[in-house]
Motif scaffolding. Structure first.
Motif, PDB file in Angstrom:
ATOM      1  N   SER A  68       0.813  -1.210   0.000  1.00  0.00           N
ATOM      2  CA  SER A  68       0.000   0.000   0.000  1.00  0.00           C
ATOM      3  C   SER A  68       0.846   1.259   0.000  1.00  0.00           C
ATOM      4  CB  SER A  68      -0.926  -0.012   1.221  1.00  0.00           C
ATOM      5  OG  SER A  68      -0.154  -0.192   2.385  1.00  0.00           O
ATOM      6  N   GLU A  69       2.047   1.178   0.513  1.00  0.00           N
ATOM      7  CA  GLU A  69       2.892   2.371   0.521  1.00  0.00           C
ATOM      8  C   GLU A  69       4.320   2.001   0.140  1.00  0.00           C
ATOM      9  OE1 GLU A  69       3.743   3.797   4.577  1.00  0.00           O
ATOM     10  OE2 GLU A  69       2.449   2.172   5.255  1.00  0.00           O
ATOM     11  N   ALA A  70       5.072   2.976  -0.336  1.00  0.00           N
ATOM     12  CA  ALA A  70       6.438   2.726  -0.771  1.00  0.00           C
ATOM     13  C   ALA A  70       7.342   2.500   0.435  1.00  0.00           C
ATOM     14  CB  ALA A  70       6.944   3.911  -1.593  1.00  0.00           C
ATOM     15  N   VAL A  96      11.123  -2.806  -7.273  1.00  0.00           N
ATOM     16  CA  VAL A  96      11.223  -1.514  -7.953  1.00  0.00           C
ATOM     17  C   VAL A  96       9.962  -1.243  -8.775  1.00  0.00           C
ATOM     18  CG1 VAL A  96      12.499  -0.267  -9.743  1.00  0.00           C
ATOM     19  CG2 VAL A  96      13.737  -1.537  -7.976  1.00  0.00           C
ATOM     20  N   ARG A  97       9.443  -2.288  -9.425  1.00  0.00           N
ATOM     21  CA  ARG A  97       8.228  -2.121 -10.226  1.00  0.00           C
ATOM     22  C   ARG A  97       7.070  -1.632  -9.360  1.00  0.00           C
ATOM     23  NH1 ARG A  97       9.186  -6.792 -13.125  1.00  0.00           N
ATOM     24  NH2 ARG A  97       7.984  -7.971 -11.592  1.00  0.00           N
ATOM     25  N   ASP A  98       7.066  -2.064  -8.116  1.00  0.00           N
ATOM     26  CA  ASP A  98       5.964  -1.706  -7.225  1.00  0.00           C
ATOM     27  C   ASP A  98       6.198  -0.356  -6.541  1.00  0.00           C
ATOM     28  OD1 ASP A  98       3.435  -2.541  -6.332  1.00  0.00           O
ATOM     29  OD2 ASP A  98       4.267  -3.027  -4.368  1.00  0.00           O
ATOM     30  N   GLY A  99       7.293   0.304  -6.886  1.00  0.00           N
ATOM     31  CA  GLY A  99       7.518   1.642  -6.373  1.00  0.00           C
ATOM     32  C   GLY A  99       8.354   1.727  -5.114  1.00  0.00           C
ATOM     33  N   HIS A 100       9.046   0.664  -4.750  1.00  0.00           N
ATOM     34  CA  HIS A 100       9.868   0.698  -3.538  1.00  0.00           C
ATOM     35  C   HIS A 100      11.307   1.032  -3.890  1.00  0.00           C
ATOM     36  CE1 HIS A 100       6.415  -1.141  -1.667  1.00  0.00           C
ATOM     37  NE2 HIS A 100       6.420  -2.040  -2.635  1.00  0.00           N
ATOM     38  N   ASP A 131      12.961  -0.023   5.897  1.00  0.00           N
ATOM     39  CA  ASP A 131      11.820  -0.841   6.309  1.00  0.00           C
ATOM     40  C   ASP A 131      12.130  -2.329   6.248  1.00  0.00           C
ATOM     41  OD1 ASP A 131       9.742   1.298   6.549  1.00  0.00           O
ATOM     42  OD2 ASP A 131      10.357   1.614   4.473  1.00  0.00           O
ATOM     43  N   ALA A 132      13.103  -2.679   5.451  1.00  0.00           N
ATOM     44  CA  ALA A 132      13.435  -4.098   5.332  1.00  0.00           C
ATOM     45  C   ALA A 132      14.929  -4.227   5.076  1.00  0.00           C
ATOM     46  CB  ALA A 132      12.651  -4.751   4.195  1.00  0.00           C
ATOM     47  N   PHE A 133      15.479  -5.363   5.514  1.00  0.00           N
ATOM     48  CA  PHE A 133      16.922  -5.583   5.431  1.00  0.00           C
ATOM     49  C   PHE A 133      17.150  -6.986   4.867  1.00  0.00           C
ATOM     50  CE2 PHE A 133      21.025  -6.533   7.792  1.00  0.00           C
ATOM     51  CZ  PHE A 133      21.810  -5.727   6.982  1.00  0.00           C
ATOM     52  N   VAL A 134      17.979  -7.060   3.834  1.00  0.00           N
ATOM     53  CA  VAL A 134      18.219  -8.340   3.163  1.00  0.00           C
ATOM     54  C   VAL A 134      19.690  -8.709   3.321  1.00  0.00           C
ATOM     55  CG1 VAL A 134      18.137  -9.590   0.966  1.00  0.00           C
ATOM     56  CG2 VAL A 134      16.396  -7.875   1.488  1.00  0.00           C
ATOM     57  N   ARG A 310       6.648  -9.397  -1.079  1.00  0.00           N
ATOM     58  CA  ARG A 310       5.521  -8.865  -0.298  1.00  0.00           C
ATOM     59  C   ARG A 310       5.867  -8.848   1.188  1.00  0.00           C
ATOM     60  NH1 ARG A 310       0.972 -11.850  -2.335  1.00  0.00           N
ATOM     61  NH2 ARG A 310       1.038 -10.354  -4.041  1.00  0.00           N
ATOM     62  N   PHE A 311       6.528  -9.906   1.627  1.00  0.00           N
ATOM     63  CA  PHE A 311       6.948  -9.964   3.033  1.00  0.00           C
ATOM     64  C   PHE A 311       7.850  -8.775   3.384  1.00  0.00           C
ATOM     65  CE2 PHE A 311      10.672 -11.174   5.593  1.00  0.00           C
ATOM     66  CZ  PHE A 311      10.073 -11.372   6.822  1.00  0.00           C
ATOM     67  N   LEU A 312       8.728  -8.420   2.461  1.00  0.00           N
ATOM     68  CA  LEU A 312       9.677  -7.351   2.747  1.00  0.00           C
ATOM     69  C   LEU A 312       8.985  -5.996   2.881  1.00  0.00           C
ATOM     70  CD1 LEU A 312      12.692  -8.283   0.427  1.00  0.00           C
ATOM     71  CD2 LEU A 312      12.614  -8.400   2.917  1.00  0.00           C
ATOM     72  N   VAL A 313       7.930  -5.775   2.146  1.00  0.00           N
ATOM     73  CA  VAL A 313       7.369  -4.417   2.070  1.00  0.00           C
ATOM     74  C   VAL A 313       6.023  -4.286   2.786  1.00  0.00           C
ATOM     75  CG1 VAL A 313       8.588  -3.862  -0.042  1.00  0.00           C
ATOM     76  CG2 VAL A 313       6.318  -4.905  -0.175  1.00  0.00           C
ATOM     77  N   THR A 314       5.633  -5.288   3.548  1.00  0.00           N
ATOM     78  CA  THR A 314       4.353  -5.171   4.257  1.00  0.00           C
ATOM     79  C   THR A 314       4.538  -5.059   5.759  1.00  0.00           C
ATOM     80  OG1 THR A 314       4.177  -7.578   4.148  1.00  0.00           O
ATOM     81  CG2 THR A 314       2.929  -6.308   2.521  1.00  0.00           C
ATOM     82  N   GLY A 315       5.751  -4.801   6.195  1.00  0.00           N
ATOM     83  CA  GLY A 315       5.972  -4.584   7.626  1.00  0.00           C
ATOM     84  C   GLY A 315       5.579  -3.171   8.019  1.00  0.00           C
ATOM     85  N   GLU A 316       5.341  -2.993   9.306  1.00  0.00           N
ATOM     86  CA  GLU A 316       5.027  -1.653   9.832  1.00  0.00           C
ATOM     87  C   GLU A 316       6.089  -1.309  10.846  1.00  0.00           C
ATOM     88  OE1 GLU A 316       2.814   0.348   8.719  1.00  0.00           O
ATOM     89  OE2 GLU A 316       1.977  -1.128   7.313  1.00  0.00           O
ATOM     90  N   LYS A 317       7.107  -0.660  10.388  1.00  0.00           N
ATOM     91  CA  LYS A 317       8.234  -0.418  11.270  1.00  0.00           C
ATOM     92  C   LYS A 317       8.108   0.919  11.972  1.00  0.00           C
ATOM     93  CE  LYS A 317      12.571   0.915  11.493  1.00  0.00           C
ATOM     94  NZ  LYS A 317      13.589   1.669  10.838  1.00  0.00           N
ATOM     95  N   ALA A 318       8.444   0.895  13.258  1.00  0.00           N
ATOM     96  CA  ALA A 318       8.416   2.135  14.036  1.00  0.00           C
ATOM     97  C   ALA A 318       9.561   3.035  13.596  1.00  0.00           C
ATOM     98  CB  ALA A 318       8.511   1.813  15.517  1.00  0.00           C
ATOM     99  N   GLU A 319       9.379   4.312  13.791  1.00  0.00           N
ATOM    100  CA  GLU A 319      10.402   5.289  13.402  1.00  0.00           C
ATOM    101  C   GLU A 319      11.587   5.250  14.363  1.00  0.00           C
ATOM    102  OE1 GLU A 319      10.474   7.598  10.862  1.00  0.00           O
ATOM    103  OE2 GLU A 319       8.738   6.595   9.994  1.00  0.00           O
TER     104      GLU A 319
END
Lengths: 370, 307
Positions: A68-70, A96-100, A131-134, A310-319
């Motif tokens: 839903s968000e980048a 990248v295609r999904d805007g991240h 938001d995500a670390f690989v 999807r797993f990488l970009v659907t987390g809700e990380k605190a600031e």
């Protein structure tokens, strides 16, 4: 000489020639060179209709994670990671295609050599805005500070993905061990995030998985099936892993993919092996080949790659996590210059590592990596 | 007087002619008489396969086997095998040649060192396989050596697979296909005694001679002379002579420096199986670890790329 004598002489000559020729013909017909009258042998295993193996289906394409968000995804390359951008291209492309945004973390100008004393805080600073670390096949271990930072990152909702192949990849079909002293090549390059994974209750096993009977046209091409319906296995029936390491997990982690009735090269024991596991916001996969362009679309791999994205970009990380380091790491550098900030080895130093005996207790023993 | 003298002349001339004709005929028949009465009953041909199997050494052995089939004095064949295998295509040629010969003559194999991979492929269709405890059999497997992908700089090719033959997935399938043919052939040839399943055989292990006998990859322990005696026995030869057909020595080109020096094993391995100067996909039925230039280069690239 009479004419009759000449005729008789000629007759005798002709007779002699005829005798020789006829004799040769008779003898030759009996003993002369024979042709090869053997017949074509039937080779029962050479039926060309039966021989051609069936190709693994390769008709899919990696989809979009549909977040839903980048988000910002950081790929670590600061620990000698055996990862080339092309090798994880399908995953990066999907993000990248999904805007991240996908960043490579190189650890600053000198961290990749292992001689930086500021790499730790740089990693934590990078993670703060990520938001995500690989992590893919690191050659050097993570420091305690880095592990604390990554753990805090995951606790705050950041997604962590760890991938590693078996150490010491082997593709040959021979069974004898490598001669002593001959390095196996990639074993010195690609490693596993052993101490980082251990912080999340996951352990990468040694050796590779193989299946001699039901495989993707090679004994090292094993199939993995979902262990349970989760975000990561949605729509996935069968994943092909070309070089898979088994995972061992504690009670906090759950198996995502398992390879059934396969065997492990180091023990030759057959069984069901976990090849992907998830512990909260952390996912580990004992294989990197499923992300390669030629493999990412075979079988149901494209669905799995999509799910990983999807797993990488659907987390809700605190600031603001991980927080800046506390006073335990004084700025400005300590008295010792040069050794990398490696974690303390699990076993006690053998005494040869501290030549003058004045090292502070907190100073880690220099390691050979780097 | 004159008349009778002329008669004597003619008689003497006729005797000379007939005598010469008799000598000619006798000389032609004598070898067969000798062979039938005093000589050996036939020959046992010992066909060598020593060293790696290349198209050159395989051709010599295939020719020897054809000669054995055509030459009526050769009544049995013994294969003297000491080879770690080699080219897959050449190994299959040998398999078919031995199998064809086995339809005509008794064929017995003696493993005088190692019959691994392609070397074992050659021995498999023999009527009996003799080993010694220290000799080795097995390694039923195939490998494909793939050159780097892509079009090298400075070259223009007409298609993406012109340089590398096929994609990695296609090479993998082809290797699998060759494995099935190899394993299936061994299973078919040794089905009476083999204790191994196709899966166990596909591990491509090398077994000692004693293990090979226990597992049915070989028949019994015995040396080359035992194999020759067995072959002669199978051909009902009471007395026989042994004809040895040797593996051709490596061509003189390496000795002339046209192959790289022996201190670099990778170069020699490549030069053995490759078309000279052309890096193609090589399908090998070869036991042992290849240490080619390519793997060395790859290793260096990997290390350099991560340090």
């Amino acid at each position: 000489m009479e004419r009759g004598d000449v005729a008789r002489g000629v007759g005798a000559f002709v007779l002699a020639v005829l005798v020789v020729v006829a004799g040769t013909a008779v003898v030759g017909s009996v003993t002369g060179p024979t042709t090869d009258r053997s017949t074509q042998p039937t080779a029962p295993a050479y039926d060309t209709g039966e021989l051609l193996p069936t190709a693994v289906a390769d008709d899919g394409s990696v989809g979009s994670p549909d977040a839903s968000e980048a988000k910002t995804v950081v790929v670590d390359v600061s620990h000698g990671n055996a990862v080339e951008p092309a090798a994880i291209g399908p995953l990066v492309d999907a993000l990248v295609r999904d805007g991240h945004e996908v960043h490579l973390f190189t650890g600053g100008s000198s961290a990749s050599t292992g001689f930086s004393t500021t790499g730790t805080s740089e990693l934590n600073a990078t993670l703060r805005s990520a938001d995500a670390f690989v992590v893919v096949s690191p050659a050097t271990p993570y420091t305690d500070d880095e592990i604390r930072g990554i753990a805090a990152f995951a606790d705050a909702g950041g997604r962590v993905l760890m991938l590693a192949d078996p150490v010491g990849r082997s593709g040959s079909g021979t069974s004898l061990p490598v001669p002593i002293g001959l390095p196996t090549g990639s074993s010195t390059a690609a490693g596993q995030p052993t101490n980082l994974a251990a912080a999340f209750g996951i352990s990468f096993g040694s050796g590779y998985l193989y299946d001699m009977t039901e495989n993707a046209n090679n004994f090292q091409g094993v199939f993995a099936e979902p262990s349970g319906g989760t975000l990561l296995t949605n729509g996935t029936d069968r994943v092909v892993l070309r070089d898979a390491a088994p995972l061992v997990t504690d009670g906090n982690a759950t198996a995502v993919l398992a390879s059934e009735d396969t065997a492990l090269s180091s023990t030759r024991k057959a069984g069901d092996y976990t090849v992907a596991a998830r512990a909260g916001n952390v996912t580990a996969v004992g294989d990197t080949t499923f992300l390669e362009p030629g493999v990412a679309t075979t079988a149901d791999n494209e669905r799995f790659v999509t799910n990983v994205a999807r797993f990488l970009v659907t987390g809700e990380k605190a600031e603001g996590v991980p927080a800046p380091a506390g006073p335990s790491t004084p700025p400005g550098g300590g008295p010792s210059i040069g050794p990398p900030t490696a974690p303390a080895p699990p076993t006690a130093p053998n005494g040869t590592g501290s030549p003058n005996g004045t090292a502070a207790p907190a100073t880690p023993t220099p390691t050979s990596e780097g | 007087m004159r008349r009778s003298r002329g008669f004597l002349d003619r008689t003497a001339g006729l005797m000379v002619v007939l005598g010469v004709a008799g000598l000619v005929v006798g000389a032609g028949v004598a070898p067969f008489v000798w062979g039938a009465v005093g000589g050996p009953g036939g020959s046992v041909a010992v066909v060598e396969m020593h060293g790696t199997i290349t198209s050159e050494t395989a051709k010599a052995a295939v020719d020897d086997l054809r000669e054995a089939r055509q030459n009526e004095s050769i009544r049995a064949v013994v294969l003297d095998i000491d080879s770690p295998g080699g080219s897959a295509a050449a190994s299959e040629q040998l398999y078919l040649a031995v199998k064809r010969t086995g339809q005509e003559l008794p064929v017995v194999a003696a493993v005088t060192g190692m019959a691994a991979s392609g070397g074992y492929y050659m021995a498999a269709p023999a009527d009996r396989i003799y080993v010694t405890p220290a000799s080795a059999v097995g390694s039923v497997g195939v490998r494909g050596v793939v050159p780097p992908e892509g079009v090298p700089p400075g070259e223009i090719v007409t298609g993406p697979d012109k340089g590398t033959t096929a994609t990695t997935a296609e090479v993998r399938r082809r290797v699998e296909s060759l494995r099935q043919a190899f394993v299936g052939s061994v299973l078919a040839e040794r089905n009476e005694s083999l204790e191994l399943t196709a899966e166990e055989l596909s591990y491509a292990k090398v077994y000692s001679g004693a293990q090979g006998v226990e597992l049915g990859l070989a028949d019994s322990v015995g040396g080359l002379d035992t194999a020759i005696a067995d072959a002669a026995d199978a051909a009902d030869l009471g007395s026989y002579e042994v004809v040895r057909m040797e593996t051709p020595r490596p061509s003189a080109l390496p000795g002339l420096g046209l192959r790289s020096n022996d201190t670099d094993p990778g170069r020699s391995a490549e030069a053995t199986f490759d078309y000279r100067g052309v890096d193609t996909v090589q399908y090998l039925m070869l036991h042992g670890r290849l240490d080619t230039d390519r793997s060395t280069a790859t290793r260096e690239v990997i290390i350099n790329g991560t340090r």
